[in-house]
Design a protein around this motif. Structure first.
Motif, PDB file in Angstrom:
ATOM      1  N   UNK A  84       0.809  -1.220   0.000  1.00  0.00           N
ATOM      2  CA  UNK A  84       0.000   0.000   0.000  1.00  0.00           C
ATOM      3  C   UNK A  84       0.842   1.270   0.000  1.00  0.00           C
ATOM      4  N   UNK A  85       2.158   1.133  -0.032  1.00  0.00           N
ATOM      5  CA  UNK A  85       3.009   2.311  -0.091  1.00  0.00           C
ATOM      6  C   UNK A  85       3.176   3.043   1.212  1.00  0.00           C
ATOM      7  N   UNK A 173     -11.026   8.731  16.895  1.00  0.00           N
ATOM      8  CA  UNK A 173      -9.885   7.976  17.417  1.00  0.00           C
ATOM      9  C   UNK A 173      -9.489   6.779  16.554  1.00  0.00           C
ATOM     10  N   UNK A 174     -10.246   6.463  15.532  1.00  0.00           N
ATOM     11  CA  UNK A 174      -9.924   5.325  14.674  1.00  0.00           C
ATOM     12  C   UNK A 174      -9.058   5.797  13.508  1.00  0.00           C
ATOM     13  N   UNK A 175      -7.819   5.305  13.406  1.00  0.00           N
ATOM     14  CA  UNK A 175      -6.951   5.735  12.301  1.00  0.00           C
ATOM     15  C   UNK A 175      -7.544   5.452  10.922  1.00  0.00           C
ATOM     16  N   UNK A 180      -9.678   7.485   5.780  1.00  0.00           N
ATOM     17  CA  UNK A 180     -10.801   7.645   4.848  1.00  0.00           C
ATOM     18  C   UNK A 180     -11.093   9.123   4.596  1.00  0.00           C
ATOM     19  N   UNK A 181     -10.983   9.954   5.643  1.00  0.00           N
ATOM     20  CA  UNK A 181     -11.216  11.395   5.482  1.00  0.00           C
ATOM     21  C   UNK A 181     -10.132  12.000   4.591  1.00  0.00           C
ATOM     22  N   UNK A 182      -8.889  11.616   4.811  1.00  0.00           N
ATOM     23  CA  UNK A 182      -7.795  12.113   3.966  1.00  0.00           C
ATOM     24  C   UNK A 182      -8.060  11.756   2.503  1.00  0.00           C
ATOM     25  N   UNK A 183      -8.538  10.552   2.287  1.00  0.00           N
ATOM     26  CA  UNK A 183      -8.824  10.111   0.914  1.00  0.00           C
ATOM     27  C   UNK A 183      -9.942  10.951   0.293  1.00  0.00           C
ATOM     28  N   UNK A 184     -10.989  11.254   1.069  1.00  0.00           N
ATOM     29  CA  UNK A 184     -12.095  12.066   0.556  1.00  0.00           C
ATOM     30  C   UNK A 184     -11.653  13.501   0.298  1.00  0.00           C
ATOM     31  N   UNK A 185     -10.845  14.055   1.191  1.00  0.00           N
ATOM     32  CA  UNK A 185     -10.339  15.423   0.995  1.00  0.00           C
ATOM     33  C   UNK A 185      -9.546  15.501  -0.302  1.00  0.00           C
ATOM     34  N   UNK A 209      -2.659   3.246   5.082  1.00  0.00           N
ATOM     35  CA  UNK A 209      -3.229   2.199   4.230  1.00  0.00           C
ATOM     36  C   UNK A 209      -4.628   2.570   3.774  1.00  0.00           C
ATOM     37  N   UNK A 210      -5.463   3.083   4.702  1.00  0.00           N
ATOM     38  CA  UNK A 210      -6.842   3.432   4.345  1.00  0.00           C
ATOM     39  C   UNK A 210      -6.882   4.610   3.383  1.00  0.00           C
ATOM     40  N   UNK A 211      -5.900   5.488   3.462  1.00  0.00           N
ATOM     41  CA  UNK A 211      -5.885   6.648   2.562  1.00  0.00           C
ATOM     42  C   UNK A 211      -5.548   6.258   1.131  1.00  0.00           C
ATOM     43  N   UNK A 212      -5.125   5.001   0.939  1.00  0.00           N
ATOM     44  CA  UNK A 212      -4.798   4.496  -0.409  1.00  0.00           C
ATOM     45  C   UNK A 212      -3.776   5.372  -1.126  1.00  0.00           C
ATOM     46  N   UNK A 213      -2.781   5.833  -0.392  1.00  0.00           N
ATOM     47  CA  UNK A 213      -1.698   6.601  -0.995  1.00  0.00           C
ATOM     48  C   UNK A 213      -1.928   8.097  -1.062  1.00  0.00           C
TER      49      UNK A 213
END
Length: 313
Positions: A84-85, A173-175, A180-185, A209-213
């Motif tokens: 996932x980088x 508190x959940x990373x 997911x928020x970073x990915x949406x932004x 990992x959740x931000x998908x890069x």
């Protein structure tokens, strides 16, 4: 003649019951490991000393501060993080490890990425590093994340000739929600995310990992005090919008999304804290005809960011 017999009797040959030892001795042993992983090699000794110094070195702090370094432990988690980088500085491999498919893939991914030190370490050393966790012979060191300052996010937007579109998280508190928020932004043209320094998720390997890069290009700022950071945004002419189930208006009616705005998202269970809620210029709700009581932070932020992006076209 006797001398000849002695010479002939000393000649080595195939022995009965050797079990094919000579044949196995001729078989290949696979590719030669990197010099950094070959015990006794000069590069191995240098890399080992460097890794120990790095582990003991205090973490410096920048304008927005840095997190502590993190360890990803276990064969599957290490391989997934490398796929996932997730940023990494060192891959620790246990000496005499059973070289299965996951170990080979981890070594290959680390080599292809470049910039990742390969370190061979005895099992007791890995046990000490991981506080006895089941590391399975693989440990990946994630370097400290360098946070931006909340003011930097707005300034970067203005420098690009755009109105700031920022998301602030209150009590999340959940990373994975942060990722997911970073990915949406990133997807909807936002300029960054603000998180509190305490009692909040940070940019861990799970968030990466959740931000998908997308965390590589979307800054995350850390605020010592979220309420004061929001007040500073208001003084700079940025509207602070809080999401709340009992908000006085619906998100589709909010014209403030067309200009400089900070969207504040609370935790799924408690929502906005009292002080943060009182600091917001306006509190809005997301209509949910299906009857759900709340949405998690990642979903809620994505809905509002889409509405903001639609209005800004």
């Amino acid at each position: 003649m006797a001398a000849n017999n002695r010479r002939m009797s000393g000649k080595k040959g195939a022995q009965v019951g050797s079990g094919g030892q000579r044949r196995r001795g001729l078989e290949g042993k696979g590719p030669t490991p990197p010099a950094e992983m070959r015990k006794g090699h000069k590069k191995n000794r240098i890399a080992t000393a460097k890794a120990k110094q790095t582990a003991r070195r205090p973490v410096p702090r920048g304008r927005g501060g840095k997190s502590a370094s993190e360890l990803v432990v276990g064969r599957n988690p290490v391989v997934e993080a490398l796929r996932e980088g997730v940023p990494a500085s060192t891959l620790y491999v246990q000496q005499f490890i059973d070289n299965d498919e996951r170990v080979r893939e981890a070594l290959q991914l680390a080599a292809e990425r470049g910039g990742i030190n390969l370190m061979e370490a005895p099992r007791p050393e890995l046990d000490r590093m991981t506080n006895g966790l089941n590391h399975q012979g693989l440990v990946l060191q994630v370097p400290p994340y360098e946070y931006a300052h909340p003011e930097d996010l707005a300034q970067a937007a203005y420098d690009d000739g755009e109105d700031p579109l920022i998301v602030a998280l209150d009590g999340v508190t959940d990373p994975r929600n942060l990722g997911a928020v970073v990915r949406s932004v990133s997807a909807f043209g936002g300029h960054g995310v603000v998180v509190p320094e305490r009692r909040a998720a940070g940019m861990t390997a799970g968030a990466w990992k959740t931000s998908a890069g997308t965390a590589a290009r979307t800054p995350v700022a850390r605020a010592t005090n979220l309420t004061r950071a929001l007040e500073a945004y208001k003084k700079a002419g940025i509207v602070v919008v809080g999401l709340a189930a009992d908000g006085e208006s619906e998100i589709g009616e909010l014209e403030a999304l067309e200009g400089p705005v900070v969207i504040v998202v609370g935790s799924e269970g408690k929502g906005l804290s009292r002080l943060v809620g009182e600091t917001c210029d306006v509190r809005v709700r997301i209509p949910m005809p299906g009857g759900a009581e709340s949405l998690n932070a990642g979903v809620a932020a994505g809905i509002v960011l889409y509405e903001a992006a639609r209005r800004r076209r």
